[in-house]
Design an enzyme around this catalytic site. Structure first.
Site, PDB file in Angstrom:
ATOM      1  N   GLY A   1      48.648 -35.540 -33.438  1.00 30.73           N
ATOM      2  CA  GLY A   1      48.855 -34.923 -32.118  1.00 30.73           C
ATOM      3  C   GLY A   1      49.662 -35.841 -31.212  1.00 30.73           C
ATOM      4  O   GLY A   1      49.457 -37.047 -31.218  1.00 30.73           O
TER       5      GLY A   1
ATOM      6  N   ARG B   1      52.269 -32.926 -38.854  1.00 32.06           N
ATOM      7  CA  ARG B   1      51.177 -33.140 -39.804  1.00 32.06           C
ATOM      8  C   ARG B   1      51.775 -32.829 -41.181  1.00 32.06           C
ATOM      9  O   ARG B   1      52.434 -31.817 -41.350  1.00 32.06           O
ATOM     10  CB  ARG B   1      50.002 -32.228 -39.475  1.00 32.06           C
ATOM     11  CG  ARG B   1      49.476 -32.506 -38.057  1.00 32.06           C
ATOM     12  CD  ARG B   1      48.164 -31.844 -37.778  1.00 32.06           C
ATOM     13  NE  ARG B   1      47.923 -31.716 -36.340  1.00 32.06           N
ATOM     14  CZ  ARG B   1      47.287 -32.620 -35.583  1.00 32.06           C
ATOM     15  NH1 ARG B   1      46.822 -33.724 -36.118  1.00 32.06           N
ATOM     16  NH2 ARG B   1      47.107 -32.401 -34.303  1.00 32.06           N
TER      17      ARG B   1
ATOM     18  N   ASP C   1      43.304 -41.397 -35.933  1.00 31.43           N
ATOM     19  CA  ASP C   1      42.620 -41.931 -37.121  1.00 31.43           C
ATOM     20  C   ASP C   1      43.138 -41.320 -38.434  1.00 31.43           C
ATOM     21  O   ASP C   1      43.174 -41.993 -39.457  1.00 31.43           O
ATOM     22  CB  ASP C   1      41.105 -41.816 -37.000  1.00 31.43           C
ATOM     23  CG  ASP C   1      40.631 -40.403 -36.754  1.00 31.43           C
ATOM     24  OD1 ASP C   1      41.487 -39.512 -36.539  1.00 31.43           O
ATOM     25  OD2 ASP C   1      39.408 -40.174 -36.787  1.00 31.43           O
TER      26      ASP C   1
ATOM     27  N   THR D   1      46.590 -41.226 -28.835  1.00 27.70           N
ATOM     28  CA  THR D   1      45.902 -39.928 -28.857  1.00 27.70           C
ATOM     29  C   THR D   1      45.224 -39.734 -27.502  1.00 27.70           C
ATOM     30  O   THR D   1      44.734 -40.699 -26.913  1.00 27.70           O
ATOM     31  CB  THR D   1      44.869 -39.842 -30.011  1.00 27.70           C
ATOM     32  OG1 THR D   1      44.022 -38.719 -29.786  1.00 27.70           O
ATOM     33  CG2 THR D   1      43.985 -41.067 -30.095  1.00 27.70           C
TER      34      THR D   1
ATOM     35  N   ASP E   1      42.504 -38.262 -26.886  1.00 27.82           N
ATOM     36  CA  ASP E   1      41.041 -38.132 -26.964  1.00 27.82           C
ATOM     37  C   ASP E   1      40.270 -39.438 -26.769  1.00 27.82           C
ATOM     38  O   ASP E   1      39.059 -39.412 -26.558  1.00 27.82           O
ATOM     39  CB  ASP E   1      40.635 -37.548 -28.323  1.00 27.82           C
ATOM     40  CG  ASP E   1      41.117 -36.124 -28.483  1.00 27.82           C
ATOM     41  OD1 ASP E   1      41.069 -35.380 -27.493  1.00 27.82           O
ATOM     42  OD2 ASP E   1      41.558 -35.758 -29.589  1.00 27.82           O
TER      43      ASP E   1
ATOM     44  N   ASP F   1      39.343 -41.499 -28.979  1.00 25.71           N
ATOM     45  CA  ASP F   1      38.241 -41.446 -29.942  1.00 25.71           C
ATOM     46  C   ASP F   1      38.377 -42.487 -31.050  1.00 25.71           C
ATOM     47  O   ASP F   1      37.904 -42.274 -32.160  1.00 25.71           O
ATOM     48  CB  ASP F   1      38.144 -40.033 -30.542  1.00 25.71           C
ATOM     49  CG  ASP F   1      39.432 -39.612 -31.232  1.00 25.71           C
ATOM     50  OD1 ASP F   1      40.451 -40.308 -31.082  1.00 25.71           O
ATOM     51  OD2 ASP F   1      39.421 -38.585 -31.927  1.00 25.71           O
TER      52      ASP F   1
ATOM     53  N   ARG G   1      36.899 -32.096 -29.123  1.00 26.33           N
ATOM     54  CA  ARG G   1      36.057 -31.407 -30.116  1.00 26.33           C
ATOM     55  C   ARG G   1      34.875 -32.269 -30.530  1.00 26.33           C
ATOM     56  O   ARG G   1      33.774 -31.780 -30.708  1.00 26.33           O
ATOM     57  CB  ARG G   1      36.884 -31.102 -31.371  1.00 26.33           C
ATOM     58  CG  ARG G   1      37.517 -29.757 -31.343  1.00 26.33           C
ATOM     59  CD  ARG G   1      38.211 -29.479 -32.663  1.00 26.33           C
ATOM     60  NE  ARG G   1      39.551 -29.005 -32.447  1.00 26.33           N
ATOM     61  CZ  ARG G   1      39.858 -27.836 -31.891  1.00 26.33           C
ATOM     62  NH1 ARG G   1      38.913 -27.027 -31.525  1.00 26.33           N
ATOM     63  NH2 ARG G   1      41.099 -27.482 -31.697  1.00 26.33           N
TER      64      ARG G   1
END
Ligand code: ATP
Length: 327
Positions: free
Chosen positions: A14, A75, A106, A129, A131, A133, A175
């Site tokens: 992303g 991707r 990741d 990213t 997020d 995360d 998510r």
């Protein structure tokens, strides 16, 4: 280890605001140390197809303020196969690229690590990213910009919510992790924040909304992370609240992809610039299979394997702050 004379840089997974600033930093650091650099278009797919561009300090001018990634991201299913990775390796060798800087999340790092194990090719990760995360860094590139975007939008929603005495459910990205919801929620003064890590429970949500009404609040905003633990999507939550609290007029706003876009914040530009320098310098020092990160405002490196496996934790103190603020 072979001397590094040329580094390939790519963005994968992303996109996030600040990726361009990171590419710029990698390319200019290479120029600073007198080595070559090449951009790889469309992540691993472009690597397999040999879609490369020679870059120099001047070819990355005017991009530090641009969202997205000029190298494009993608991707790639083919890179998940051994044949695909072999073809990617052949293309890198053909282009005289000696090491790779992967800017992504990741998944991208997992691909990079497998690639290193198969071909003994030096790789370095830069966390990009929205997020946040990824373990091994307090901030990923793009996260801060996204928080600012989300807060700005919630401020606007608040204007209309308070004009009509409405309750808004605002869905934000996340998510698996609630960093965006939790931080933007506190920053925008949301009444409740629903995140994947904690199950607030429907009863507590109703109680909290009832309390808000009784305490004289004329409008309420509830931030819902995509993967919130209550397990209902934002439209189901609206129906549930309307059934149980008919005094509320509920509206839903799903923020979606606008959270990824826009000009990167100053924080993300600085972070990206620092991470690019650290990534190239680490490679030149003979270190690889690492991810650069920010810890206590210092640049650090973490083994890629650790960054992939570790889960970044939400800040529980923020949950408490949010609870106290929504009195
Ligand atoms: P984001 O967190 O923004 O989604 P990401 O880097 O985690 O970013 P992914 O789509 O998971 O995004 O991964 C990007 C690409 O990395 C994949 O399309 C694939 O080409 C490669 N990749 C991911 N996992 C693997 C794997 N196990 N083996 C080989 N390649 C992989």
């Amino acid at each position: 280890m072979k001397e590094i004379k040329k580094i390939g840089v790519m963005t994968s997974g992303g996109d996030s605001p600040g990726m361009n600033a990171a590419i710029r930093s990698v390319v200019r650091t290479c120029a600073f140390y007198g080595i070559e650099s090449a951009g790889i278009y469309r992540g691993y797919q472009g690597m397999i197809e040999g879609d490369f561009i020679e870059l120099n300090a001047r070819s990355v001018k005017g991009i530090i303020n641009k969202g997205g990634t000029f190298l494009k991201s993608a991707r790639s299913k083919d890179f998940r196969t051994k044949e695909g990775r072999k073809e990617a390796y052949n293309q890198l060798v053909k282009a005289n690229i000696d090491a790779l800087v992967v800017i992504g999340g990741d998944g991208s790092f997992t691909g990079a690590l497998i690639f290193n194990q198969e071909f003994d090719f030096p790789v370095m990760g830069i966390p990009g990213t929205i997020d946040n995360d990824i373990a091994g860094t307090s901030h990923t590139i793009g996260y801060d910009t996204t928080l600012n975007t989300v807060v700005d939008v919630i401020d606007k929603i608040r204007d209309t919510a308070s004009s009509h005495n409405r309750l808004f459910f605002v869905e934000v990205m996340g998510r698996d992790v609630g960093h965006i919801a939790l931080n933007a929620g506190v920053g925008a003064g949301a009444e409740e924040i629903l995140i994947p890590e904690e199950d607030l429970g429907l009863d507590r949500l109703l109680e909290s909304l009832t309390r808000s009404k009784e305490s004289g609040k004329s409008s309420s905003i509830v931030i819902v992370a995509e993967g919130d633990k209550i397990g209902k999507n934002v439209f189901e939550l609206k129906d549930y609240v309307e059934e149980n609290l008919p005094e509320y007029e509920v509206r839903v706003s799903v923020l979606g992809h606008m959270q990824r876009g826009g000009s990167p914040s100053c924080f993300d530009r600085v972070l990206a610039s620092r991470m690019g320098v650290k990534a190239v310098e680490s490679l030149l020092e003979g270190k690889f299979n690492l991810m650069v990160g920010l810890k206590s405002d210092k640049m650090t490196v973490t083994p890629l394997a650790k960054a992939i496996k570790g889960q970044s934790k939400i800040n529980k103190e923020l949950i408490r702050v949010s609870d106290i603020m929504s009195i």
